[in-house]
Design an enzyme around this catalytic site. Sequence first.
Site, PDB file in Angstrom:
ATOM      1  N   LYS A   1       7.054  19.692  44.276  1.00 49.87           N
ATOM      2  CA  LYS A   1       8.216  19.651  43.373  1.00 49.87           C
ATOM      3  C   LYS A   1       8.372  20.981  42.660  1.00 49.87           C
ATOM      4  O   LYS A   1       9.470  21.538  42.599  1.00 49.87           O
ATOM      5  CB  LYS A   1       8.018  18.539  42.333  1.00 49.87           C
ATOM      6  CG  LYS A   1       8.974  18.624  41.157  1.00 49.87           C
ATOM      7  CD  LYS A   1       8.758  17.498  40.168  1.00 49.87           C
ATOM      8  CE  LYS A   1       7.782  17.766  39.069  1.00 49.87           C
ATOM      9  NZ  LYS A   1       8.254  18.687  38.020  1.00 49.87           N
ATOM     10  N   ASN A   2       7.266  21.503  42.138  1.00 53.65           N
ATOM     11  CA  ASN A   2       7.377  22.694  41.293  1.00 53.65           C
ATOM     12  C   ASN A   2       7.615  23.974  42.075  1.00 53.65           C
ATOM     13  O   ASN A   2       7.903  25.011  41.484  1.00 53.65           O
ATOM     14  CB  ASN A   2       6.131  22.840  40.407  1.00 53.65           C
ATOM     15  CG  ASN A   2       6.149  21.834  39.269  1.00 53.65           C
ATOM     16  OD1 ASN A   2       7.104  21.088  39.102  1.00 53.65           O
ATOM     17  ND2 ASN A   2       5.074  21.813  38.494  1.00 53.65           N
TER      18      ASN A   2
ATOM     19  N   CYS B   1      10.324  18.642  24.554  1.00 52.35           N
ATOM     20  CA  CYS B   1      10.068  17.406  25.277  1.00 52.35           C
ATOM     21  C   CYS B   1       8.790  16.804  24.741  1.00 52.35           C
ATOM     22  O   CYS B   1       8.189  17.353  23.819  1.00 52.35           O
ATOM     23  CB  CYS B   1       9.994  17.654  26.776  1.00 52.35           C
ATOM     24  SG  CYS B   1       8.592  18.639  27.237  1.00 52.35           S
TER      25      CYS B   1
ATOM     26  N   ARG C   1       8.308  23.810  23.902  1.00 53.40           N
ATOM     27  CA  ARG C   1       8.688  24.477  25.153  1.00 53.40           C
ATOM     28  C   ARG C   1       9.876  25.446  25.039  1.00 53.40           C
ATOM     29  O   ARG C   1      10.947  25.214  25.601  1.00 53.40           O
ATOM     30  CB  ARG C   1       8.953  23.438  26.256  1.00 53.40           C
ATOM     31  CG  ARG C   1       7.719  22.649  26.553  1.00 53.40           C
ATOM     32  CD  ARG C   1       7.895  21.714  27.703  1.00 53.40           C
ATOM     33  NE  ARG C   1       7.738  22.355  29.008  1.00 53.40           N
ATOM     34  CZ  ARG C   1       7.667  21.683  30.139  1.00 53.40           C
ATOM     35  NH1 ARG C   1       7.739  20.370  30.153  1.00 53.40           N
ATOM     36  NH2 ARG C   1       7.523  22.322  31.275  1.00 53.40           N
TER      37      ARG C   1
ATOM     38  N   ASP D   1      -1.455  20.392  34.366  1.00 54.72           N
ATOM     39  CA  ASP D   1      -0.859  19.229  35.035  1.00 54.72           C
ATOM     40  C   ASP D   1      -1.904  18.274  35.623  1.00 54.72           C
ATOM     41  O   ASP D   1      -1.541  17.212  36.141  1.00 54.72           O
ATOM     42  CB  ASP D   1       0.103  19.684  36.152  1.00 54.72           C
ATOM     43  CG  ASP D   1       1.414  20.199  35.592  1.00 54.72           C
ATOM     44  OD1 ASP D   1       1.653  20.066  34.380  1.00 54.72           O
ATOM     45  OD2 ASP D   1       2.219  20.746  36.380  1.00 54.72           O
TER      46      ASP D   1
ATOM     47  N   ARG E   1       9.751  11.214  38.630  1.00 55.02           N
ATOM     48  CA  ARG E   1      10.166  12.612  38.651  1.00 55.02           C
ATOM     49  C   ARG E   1       9.190  13.451  39.469  1.00 55.02           C
ATOM     50  O   ARG E   1       9.546  14.546  39.910  1.00 55.02           O
ATOM     51  CB  ARG E   1      10.238  13.173  37.226  1.00 55.02           C
ATOM     52  CG  ARG E   1      11.353  12.572  36.405  1.00 55.02           C
ATOM     53  CD  ARG E   1      11.415  13.238  35.050  1.00 55.02           C
ATOM     54  NE  ARG E   1      11.090  14.643  35.201  1.00 55.02           N
ATOM     55  CZ  ARG E   1      10.346  15.339  34.342  1.00 55.02           C
ATOM     56  NH1 ARG E   1       9.875  14.771  33.274  1.00 55.02           N
ATOM     57  NH2 ARG E   1      10.090  16.599  34.557  1.00 55.02           N
TER      58      ARG E   1
END
Length: 420
Positions: free
Chosen positions: A22-23, A117, A122, A307, A399
């Site tokens: 995803k990233n 968030c 951020r 993460d 997500r």
Amino acid sequence: MDKLIITGGSCLSGEIKISGSKNSGLPILAATLLADGPMHVCNLPHLNDITTMLALLRCMGVGVTIDEKMCVEVDPSSITEYEAPYELVKTMRASILVLGPMLARYGKADVSFPGGCAIGSRPVDIHLRGLEAMGADIEVDGGYIRARAPKGLKGAHFLMDKVTVGGTENLVMAAALAEGKTILENAAREPEVVDLCECLVAMGAQIEGIGTDKLEIQGVKSLKGCTYDVMPDRIEIGTYLVAAATTRGSVKLRGARADILESVLLKLEEAGAHLSVGDDFISLDMKGNRPKAVDLRTAPYPAFPTDMQAQFTAMNAVAEGSGRVVETVFENRLIQVHELNRMGANIALEGNTAIVTGVEQLKGAPVMATDLRASASLVIAGMVATGETVVDRIYHIDRGYECIEEKLQMLGADIRRVPG
Ligand code: UD1
């Protein structure tokens, strides 16, 4: 809102295929805006964030066609709007990644200012300062970042005072089409940054120092479309390995690469996992043993990834001994600890440190997902808890994890989704 219902007690075993990252898919889709012709981006994961990025490109008038294997053709030549609207940016902060490419290619971009968030404030100050150093005029007006560079961007020497993955990606994309040479110091070295740079090189960009903290980009006049396969998702790999270690199981992950998660593999070995690694797979076997608690400290790559912090905290919660988990990247990323304690974990919080003392057994409970990786830690905890765990607000997990319940079911977990 959908929920996941997990009945604990299964020991994960079997084989699954790892999805694309995803990233790295997100910045590579943003990079398609730089191309003169159509781009084909393949091995994309089927995830809400990827769909949101495609929706963002579409709402700018960019042509997007998807085939059944999630290989996407993006043709930026039909672009009509230079705006990333609030409605999309509020659902995905990574929308900020279109700022650098739009500005470099079209000289203008209006991007809704991403808010904070759950895991912290951020800011995007480094993205903006870097673009200003390249000659952009930037103002914030009506909640939007309005950036202009009517005569194009100019190469600059820019030191990022903090390592930022998204900031490095935005600036490297902008620099690819800037006039002259850009030097980015203290650049992020994450594998996703490397994947983006390699895609840009395949499009005709000139970048030296890929994979180091100093990127030198010689701007070119134009970039061409190409076909690019996104790399495997190292956080998905790490999450399934930790899930297997926590449940004392044995799994084989196909399509996985060991070179992109060495710090995670070292910690798993310290926890007692037996690993075997091939060109295209990673296997983990706990030989039925309880994991040992590990100490860890998150930091930019190649150190331990933020993460993966929440998943290891869940593993430590049922491990032998106690482990200190220090989060240095985000200010509020230990929030899942409260939910784990509601399941019977013994975790004390001291600022950005969690001191986790392993317990013999967690107990199932209704819990709430607060962010993407925190949700994964609750699913892992649910798989080793007695009875039933109901994880609410799993839109977070969707997500970042493709088909999570199907993959875990294939590994023997008792997990199902119920529509809320
Ligand atoms: C990316 C990843 C995310 C991961 C994070 C850190 C994507 C889509 N997301 O997020 O999963 O957790 O890297 O590995 O790739 N910061 C500033 N000013 C800036 C930019 C960042 O102060 O202009 C701070 C952030 O608040 C944070 C730290 O720098 O504390 C790192 O953030 P950054 O690396 O930019 O994270 P993202 O790119 O948003």
